[in-house]
Design a protein around this motif. Structure first.
Motif, mmCIF file in Angstrom:
data_model
loop_
_atom_site.group_PDB
_atom_site.id
_atom_site.type_symbol
_atom_site.label_atom_id
_atom_site.label_comp_id
_atom_site.label_asym_id
_atom_site.label_seq_id
_atom_site.Cartn_x
_atom_site.Cartn_y
_atom_site.Cartn_z
ATOM 1 N N PRO A 98 12.919 -0.869 4.027
ATOM 2 C CA PRO A 98 12.457 -2.152 3.497
ATOM 3 C C PRO A 98 13.183 -3.300 4.189
ATOM 4 O O PRO A 98 14.384 -3.230 4.442
ATOM 5 N N PRO A 111 -1.154 -7.347 11.194
ATOM 6 C CA PRO A 111 -0.044 -7.366 10.244
ATOM 7 C C PRO A 111 -0.495 -7.225 8.791
ATOM 8 O O PRO A 111 0.273 -6.779 7.947
ATOM 9 N N ALA A 112 -1.745 -7.555 8.499
ATOM 10 C CA ALA A 112 -2.262 -7.412 7.132
ATOM 11 C C ALA A 112 -2.300 -5.943 6.701
ATOM 12 O O ALA A 112 -2.313 -5.651 5.511
ATOM 13 N N HIS A 113 -2.309 -5.029 7.673
ATOM 14 C CA HIS A 113 -2.334 -3.605 7.353
ATOM 15 C C HIS A 113 -0.934 -2.980 7.314
ATOM 16 O O HIS A 113 -0.818 -1.767 7.165
ATOM 17 N N ARG A 115 3.073 -2.813 5.690
ATOM 18 C CA ARG A 115 3.687 -2.949 4.370
ATOM 19 C C ARG A 115 4.169 -4.374 4.138
ATOM 20 O O ARG A 115 4.682 -5.034 5.051
ATOM 21 N N ALA A 116 4.074 -4.804 2.906
ATOM 22 C CA ALA A 116 4.467 -6.168 2.547
ATOM 23 C C ALA A 116 5.971 -6.381 2.624
ATOM 24 O O ALA A 116 6.421 -7.524 2.743
ATOM 25 N N ASP A 117 6.767 -5.306 2.569
ATOM 26 C CA ASP A 117 8.221 -5.458 2.578
ATOM 27 C C ASP A 117 8.810 -5.524 3.984
ATOM 28 O O ASP A 117 10.022 -5.551 4.149
ATOM 29 N N ARG A 119 9.296 -7.455 7.753
ATOM 30 C CA ARG A 119 9.343 -8.808 8.322
ATOM 31 C C ARG A 119 8.678 -8.741 9.690
ATOM 32 O O ARG A 119 9.276 -8.251 10.636
#
Length: 187
Positions: A98, A111-113, A115-117, A119
């Protein structure tokens, strides 16, 4: 690690580079490891690629440290990655811790695909390489951009390492590769 955070020169820094055969993934990783050792750092490299010349999976891991390394270059998890292509990248993304820093080659990696965690910083390596007059040096654009953020080695050392690593029958590409490294750093 924030996307703008650079290596502080202590401990160990890991990067996994993923793409497809033909993007220069293996030379990118080898250049980074060579540049680090030339600067007196410790580095290990592990390469993994498919049997195809072009289009197959290509992945490499580099660990750089200021002291003898404890981590193996075959990393169960990593703090950063360079994703040159979306194909075969899912296993790399799964192994990122993470907050890991990811340099993504947009639009091949959306980048939308991811993980949100993570950078994520994007660069259109193909467009940058073409603008630099080095259309076949996509990997060096990515390396220049990654190193500009991570600050693992001096930019000149990357250029010197790349030149040393080029086989004699590829030396004519050194100038274009240098332009690609510099354009990537500027991107």
């Amino acid at each position: 690690m924030e996307a703008t955070q650079a290596w502080d020169g202590t401990g160990e820094w890991e990067v996994v580079v993923s793409g497809i055969g033909g993007q220069g993934i293996q030379l990118l990783a080898k250049t980074l490891a060579e540049a680090a050792t030339s600067e007196g750092r410790h580095a290990m490299l592990a390469a993994d690629y498919g049997g195809e010349m072009r289009g197959g999976p290509s992945k490499a891991s580099v660990v750089v440290g200021a002291a003898p390394l404890r981590a193996l270059p075959i990393l169960p998890n990593a703090g950063s990655a360079v994703l040159a292509h979306h194909r075969f990248s899912e296993h790399v993304v799964e192994r990122l811790r993470p907050g890991a820093f990811v340099l993504a080659n947009a639009p091949l990696v959306d980048p939308a695909h991811l993980r949100a965690d993570l950078r994520v910083v994007t660069v259109d390596a193909k467009a940058v390489a073409q603008q630099a007059g080095a259309p076949n040096a996509l990997g060096f654009v990515l390396l220049g951009a990654y190193n500009a953020r991570a600050r693992l080695v001096a930019a000149q050392e990357l250029e010197d390492a790349m030149t040393r690593l080029l086989p004699p029958y590829r030396r004519q590409h050194a100038e274009a590769n240098i332009r690609a490294l510099r354009a990537g750093a500027d991107a």
